[in-house]
Structure formats: C-alpha cells, structure tokens
Design a protein around this motif. Structure first.
Motif, PDB file in Angstrom:
ATOM      1  N   LEU A 172      22.593 -34.346  -5.331  1.00  0.00           N
ATOM      2  CA  LEU A 172      21.287 -35.254  -5.017  1.00  0.00           C
ATOM      3  C   LEU A 172      21.216 -36.468  -5.451  1.00  0.00           C
ATOM      4  CD1 LEU A 172      18.888 -32.120  -5.971  1.00  0.00           C
ATOM      5  CD2 LEU A 172      19.840 -32.786  -3.615  1.00  0.00           C
ATOM      6  N   ILE A 173      22.128 -37.070  -6.061  1.00  0.00           N
ATOM      7  CA  ILE A 173      21.997 -38.499  -6.457  1.00  0.00           C
ATOM      8  C   ILE A 173      22.190 -39.388  -5.355  1.00  0.00           C
ATOM      9  CG2 ILE A 173      23.241 -40.288  -7.864  1.00  0.00           C
ATOM     10  CD1 ILE A 173      24.610 -38.076  -9.232  1.00  0.00           C
ATOM     11  N   PRO A 174      21.030 -40.423  -5.192  1.00  0.00           N
ATOM     12  CA  PRO A 174      21.100 -41.214  -4.091  1.00  0.00           C
ATOM     13  C   PRO A 174      22.392 -41.982  -4.283  1.00  0.00           C
ATOM     14  CG  PRO A 174      19.089 -41.129  -5.151  1.00  0.00           C
ATOM     15  CD  PRO A 174      19.846 -40.371  -5.977  1.00  0.00           C
ATOM     16  N   LYS A 175      23.039 -42.129  -3.070  1.00  0.00           N
ATOM     17  CA  LYS A 175      24.301 -42.795  -3.225  1.00  0.00           C
ATOM     18  C   LYS A 175      24.395 -44.162  -3.809  1.00  0.00           C
ATOM     19  CE  LYS A 175      26.055 -39.709   0.397  1.00  0.00           C
ATOM     20  NZ  LYS A 175      26.319 -38.608  -0.378  1.00  0.00           N
ATOM     21  N   MET A 176      23.367 -45.336  -3.337  1.00  0.00           N
ATOM     22  CA  MET A 176      23.382 -46.283  -3.819  1.00  0.00           C
ATOM     23  C   MET A 176      23.129 -46.658  -5.164  1.00  0.00           C
ATOM     24  SD  MET A 176      23.821 -48.686  -1.603  1.00  0.00           S
ATOM     25  CE  MET A 176      23.312 -50.024  -2.564  1.00  0.00           C
ATOM     26  N   LEU A 177      22.458 -45.395  -6.113  1.00  0.00           N
ATOM     27  CA  LEU A 177      22.592 -45.370  -7.336  1.00  0.00           C
ATOM     28  C   LEU A 177      23.670 -45.060  -8.094  1.00  0.00           C
ATOM     29  CD1 LEU A 177      18.716 -43.912  -7.776  1.00  0.00           C
ATOM     30  CD2 LEU A 177      19.448 -46.198  -8.038  1.00  0.00           C
ATOM     31  N   ALA A 178      24.433 -44.318  -7.201  1.00  0.00           N
ATOM     32  CA  ALA A 178      25.852 -43.775  -7.840  1.00  0.00           C
ATOM     33  C   ALA A 178      27.003 -45.101  -7.947  1.00  0.00           C
ATOM     34  CB  ALA A 178      26.233 -42.712  -7.061  1.00  0.00           C
ATOM     35  N   ASN A 179      26.903 -46.116  -7.095  1.00  0.00           N
ATOM     36  CA  ASN A 179      27.764 -46.886  -7.029  1.00  0.00           C
ATOM     37  C   ASN A 179      27.885 -48.007  -8.293  1.00  0.00           C
ATOM     38  OD1 ASN A 179      28.557 -46.862  -4.260  1.00  0.00           O
ATOM     39  ND2 ASN A 179      26.811 -47.907  -3.558  1.00  0.00           N
ATOM     40  N   ARG A 180      26.750 -48.272  -8.757  1.00  0.00           N
ATOM     41  CA  ARG A 180      26.982 -49.259  -9.877  1.00  0.00           C
ATOM     42  C   ARG A 180      27.674 -48.891 -11.188  1.00  0.00           C
ATOM     43  NH1 ARG A 180      23.982 -53.857  -8.371  1.00  0.00           N
ATOM     44  NH2 ARG A 180      22.327 -53.698  -6.692  1.00  0.00           N
ATOM     45  N   PRO A 181      27.073 -47.624 -11.399  1.00  0.00           N
ATOM     46  CA  PRO A 181      27.966 -47.087 -12.944  1.00  0.00           C
ATOM     47  C   PRO A 181      29.403 -46.839 -12.703  1.00  0.00           C
ATOM     48  CG  PRO A 181      26.005 -45.676 -12.199  1.00  0.00           C
ATOM     49  CD  PRO A 181      26.197 -46.535 -10.986  1.00  0.00           C
ATOM     50  N   GLN A 182      29.860 -46.963 -11.519  1.00  0.00           N
ATOM     51  CA  GLN A 182      31.568 -46.725 -11.221  1.00  0.00           C
ATOM     52  C   GLN A 182      32.227 -47.805 -11.908  1.00  0.00           C
ATOM     53  OE1 GLN A 182      32.809 -43.838 -10.053  1.00  0.00           O
ATOM     54  NE2 GLN A 182      30.525 -43.122 -10.223  1.00  0.00           N
ATOM     55  N   CYS A 183      31.666 -48.883 -11.951  1.00  0.00           N
ATOM     56  CA  CYS A 183      32.541 -50.109 -12.475  1.00  0.00           C
ATOM     57  C   CYS A 183      32.507 -49.934 -14.079  1.00  0.00           C
ATOM     58  CB  CYS A 183      31.803 -51.436 -12.213  1.00  0.00           C
ATOM     59  SG  CYS A 183      32.277 -52.045 -10.509  1.00  0.00           S
TER      60      CYS A 183
END
Length: 229
Positions: free
Chosen positions: A185-196
């Motif tokens: 259920l995580i909004p995909k845009m919110l999941a991007n930034r922590p990946q770096c």
C-alpha cells in the motif's frame, strides 16, 4: 522455464541494462554518499512511470575482483548478510546447467516498524567481460518461491551490477542500477526517495565485506586447521 529464459532472452536482459547504464542523457545526479563523496546516486524518471530507476556509481579500493565476484555471484546466498543489513533469509531455487544463471528467493526486513517485510524472486544472469563482469536481475514468479506465512510483500524488481577493473589492481568501479516496485500500500512516489539512501548504505556494506575472505578462502583455512597446518 527453459523456453522462457533461453540464451537470447538472457542476453537481451544484459544488453538492455548495459545500454541503460551507459546512457548518460537520462541520468541526473540526485545524492552523494556521506562517508564517501565519490559515491554518486543518480535517478532516471521514465515517462509515464511513477517508479524511478536508480544508479549508483562508486569506486571500491583495496579490494580484489575475485572477492566482489564471490560476494555478488558465487557465494551470494551465504554472504548476503555481510553487506545487506536488511537481509533475513533466502535460497537459490534453481541453477542452470551451464552456471550462467540462477533463480534466487530472498527475504528482507523492513526499515520501519510501520512497513511489512519484503521478499523477491528473480533470475540472475551473468556475463563475463574483458575487464570484469556483469550481473542482471529480473523478477519472476514461481509457486515454489513463495512464503506460506503471508507476512511478506513481494517486490517487483529489475536491475544490474557492473563490476569493472581500474588501473589499480586492488580496486574496481562499482555500478548498480535498480528499478524496484515495493508493492503493498506504499504510494510509489513515496517509495522512490528512500531507495538512494538504502543503496548508499549497501555500498558501505560492500566495502566492509571486501575486508572478509571469500567463502573458498575460509573453507581452505578451515581444512588446513583441521589437518593441523
């Protein structure tokens, strides 16, 4: 499975990733490492897609090509905890007869108590290069690579490692690209930034792991000790 993942398909995965890595027109610098400013994280936002591609470029000193090869390929399952702090467990589900590819299933803890742990199943394919090697990854779905507890959320994943020797024999250039849909259920845009941030932590884990011997070296030392040498 053999028909779907034939040599042409596997070569296509590798070619796609190598082309993307070298396409400097699409990558934009996003963040640099805290411990090593030479670690650069780039992003690429595909048109019409909310998931980012992420690329990390780093140099790893005082480390052999044989050790990073062992860490990421030959002993991937056994040595995963050495560099991935969220790793829980996993296994190699299948290896091809020629040793070029294998199917892996791995489980990872969540960095937050509010997010479920993740798992992934992917095929990993290798290409040996004149100056190093490349590993490409593509998510697949196999019934035998599912956790029956239901507590893990499946990551849809593709990416690659490109390891290249430098002029210094005791160092290599490390390039990693990743496209990861976290699912759930995580909004995909919110999941991007922590990946770096996660990937920058991983390269520090790899540097620490490079101080450890390869699995073969450990095995040899154990056998010598048992023989009294």
């Amino acid at each position: 499975m053999a028909a779907k993942y034939d040599a042409i398909t596997l070569d296509r995965y590798l070619d796609e990733d190598l082309t993307l890595i070298s396409n400097n027109n699409v990558w934009k610098e996003y963040k640099r490492g805290v411990q090593c400013k030479g670690d650069v994280c780039y992003i690429y936002k595909p048109p019409g897609d909310s998931i980012w591609w992420i690329k990390l470029v780093a140099h790893v000193e005082n480390s052999s090509l044989a050790n990073i090869d062992d860490l990421l390929d030959a002993s991937l399952k056994e040595r995963h905890p050495e560099w991935h702090e969220l790793f829980i467990d996993g296994r190699v589900v299948h290896k091809s007869e020629d040793g070029r590819s294998e199917i892996c299933y791995f489980q990872y803890a969540s960095p937050s108590i509010f997010i479920s742990p993740r798992d992934t199943c992917y095929i990993k394919v290798r290409r040996t290069l004149p100056n190093g090697f490349m590993l490409s990854y593509r998510s697949i779905d196999l019934p035998e690579a599912r956790d029956p507890s239901g507590k893990f959320v499946r990551i849809i994943f593709k990416g690659a490692h490109l390891i290249e020797k430098t002029d210094n024999e005791d160092s290599f250039r490390y390039t990693y690209i990743q496209y990861a849909d976290p699912g759930g259920l995580i909004p995909k845009m919110l999941a991007n930034r922590p990946q770096c941030d996660l990937i920058l932590k991983e390269i520090e884990g790899i540097r620490r792991a490079m101080k450890n011997p390869t699995r073969l070296d450990r095995y040899t030392d154990t056998m010598r000790a048992a023989d009294g040498h």
